[in-house]
Design a protein around this motif. Structure first.
Motif, PDB file in Angstrom:
ATOM      1  N   HIS A 111      10.497  -2.206  -4.235  1.00 51.00           N
ATOM      2  CA  HIS A 111      10.959  -1.027  -4.579  1.00 51.00           C
ATOM      3  C   HIS A 111      10.021   0.110  -4.901  1.00 51.00           C
ATOM      4  O   HIS A 111      10.394   1.363  -4.451  1.00 51.00           O
ATOM      5  CB  HIS A 111      11.499  -1.327  -6.056  1.00 51.00           C
ATOM      6  N   LEU A 112       8.877  -0.014  -5.471  1.00 53.10           N
ATOM      7  CA  LEU A 112       7.842   1.122  -5.565  1.00 53.10           C
ATOM      8  C   LEU A 112       7.504   1.566  -4.030  1.00 53.10           C
ATOM      9  O   LEU A 112       7.481   2.721  -4.043  1.00 53.10           O
ATOM     10  CB  LEU A 112       6.564   0.300  -6.252  1.00 53.10           C
ATOM     11  N   ILE A 113       7.154   0.613  -3.130  1.00 47.44           N
ATOM     12  CA  ILE A 113       6.822   1.114  -1.997  1.00 47.44           C
ATOM     13  C   ILE A 113       7.806   1.854  -1.040  1.00 47.44           C
ATOM     14  O   ILE A 113       7.625   3.003  -0.500  1.00 47.44           O
ATOM     15  CB  ILE A 113       6.225  -0.054  -1.074  1.00 47.44           C
ATOM     16  N   ASP A 114       9.069   1.281  -1.343  1.00 47.76           N
ATOM     17  CA  ASP A 114      10.178   1.733  -0.476  1.00 47.76           C
ATOM     18  C   ASP A 114      11.101   2.856  -1.048  1.00 47.76           C
ATOM     19  O   ASP A 114      11.831   3.524  -0.105  1.00 47.76           O
ATOM     20  CB  ASP A 114      11.075   0.603   0.165  1.00 47.76           C
ATOM     21  N   GLU A 115      11.224   2.779  -2.126  1.00 48.03           N
ATOM     22  CA  GLU A 115      12.387   3.763  -2.935  1.00 48.03           C
ATOM     23  C   GLU A 115      12.043   4.412  -3.975  1.00 48.03           C
ATOM     24  O   GLU A 115      12.741   5.474  -4.303  1.00 48.03           O
ATOM     25  CB  GLU A 115      13.386   2.713  -3.386  1.00 48.03           C
ATOM     26  N   THR A 116      10.757   4.345  -4.568  1.00 55.25           N
ATOM     27  CA  THR A 116      10.444   5.424  -5.644  1.00 55.25           C
ATOM     28  C   THR A 116       9.951   6.585  -4.902  1.00 55.25           C
ATOM     29  O   THR A 116       9.049   6.736  -3.883  1.00 55.25           O
ATOM     30  CB  THR A 116       9.237   4.692  -6.278  1.00 55.25           C
ATOM     31  N   PRO A 117      10.278   7.749  -5.536  1.00 50.04           N
ATOM     32  CA  PRO A 117       9.802   9.013  -5.104  1.00 50.04           C
ATOM     33  C   PRO A 117       8.104   8.992  -4.885  1.00 50.04           C
ATOM     34  O   PRO A 117       7.566   8.673  -5.913  1.00 50.04           O
ATOM     35  CB  PRO A 117      10.433   9.956  -6.157  1.00 50.04           C
ATOM     36  N   THR A 118       7.994   9.793  -4.153  1.00 50.76           N
ATOM     37  CA  THR A 118       6.416  10.014  -3.885  1.00 50.76           C
ATOM     38  C   THR A 118       5.868  10.594  -4.942  1.00 50.76           C
ATOM     39  O   THR A 118       4.582  10.466  -5.349  1.00 50.76           O
ATOM     40  CB  THR A 118       6.120  10.709  -2.802  1.00 50.76           C
ATOM     41  N   SER A 119       6.547  11.513  -5.647  1.00 55.42           N
ATOM     42  CA  SER A 119       5.976  12.501  -6.831  1.00 55.42           C
ATOM     43  C   SER A 119       5.691  11.371  -7.917  1.00 55.42           C
ATOM     44  O   SER A 119       4.768  11.558  -8.692  1.00 55.42           O
ATOM     45  CB  SER A 119       6.942  13.476  -7.116  1.00 55.42           C
TER      46      SER A 119
END
Length: 161
Positions: A111-119
């Motif tokens: 989830h962190l790598i694929d879906e969390t906003p870069t900001s």
């Protein structure tokens, strides 16, 4: 505030986040040349919305309440959604520092790598780098390595290799 001052702030915060110009460009959907010119104060008409997006990615919102945001806490609330076992701040720090996925946290990492906003990721990286007094680039390297390992479809991570 003039564009040269804004560009100087963008460069300072991008560097503090450990992001390259290429990575910031990829995350904000502009060219690297745009980031280079922005940082030199020589960008043409970039527009407030695009400039705001770039600033958000490096954890320096243009339209801020002035309160410091706890990026680690917000990131955790984002990645722990729908999982029985919750990742703690300590678990997230351990993962980002080592680049190794602890058993039971595979879902949160994906989830962190694929879906969390870069900001959010950039803010958490910068926050942890300051807390541990380390170079943020090490944390990005660890995250990019995991992104490659799990074959992330997120094109942002290719900016690190």
């Amino acid at each position: 505030m003039d564009i040269l001052t804004i560009g100087t702030i963008i460069k300072k915060e991008r560097t503090a986040c450990g992001l390259s110009q290429k990575a910031l460009a990829e995350a904000s959907h502009v060219s690297r040349v745009t980031i280079v010119n922005l940082e030199k104060g020589k960008v043409g008409d970039i527009g407030a919305i695009k400039l705001s997006e770039i600033a958000d990615i490096i954890g320096t919102p243009m339209f801020s309440t002035g309160k410091k945001m706890d990026f680690v806490k917000v990131t955790l609330s984002n990645i722990n959604t729908s999982y029985k076992k919750s990742m703690s701040a300590s678990d997230l720090e351990k993962f980002m520092m080592s680049g190794k996925i602890q058993p039971g946290f595979e879902g949160q990492v994906m989830h962190l790598i694929d879906e969390t906003p870069t900001s959010l990721v950039a803010g958490a990286v910068k926050q942890l780098a300051v807390k541990k007094n380390i170079n943020a680039k090490l944390l990005w390297k660890n995250l990019a390595h995991i992104a490659t390992e799990i074959k992330s479809p997120n094109k942002f991570w290719s900016a690190f290799g």
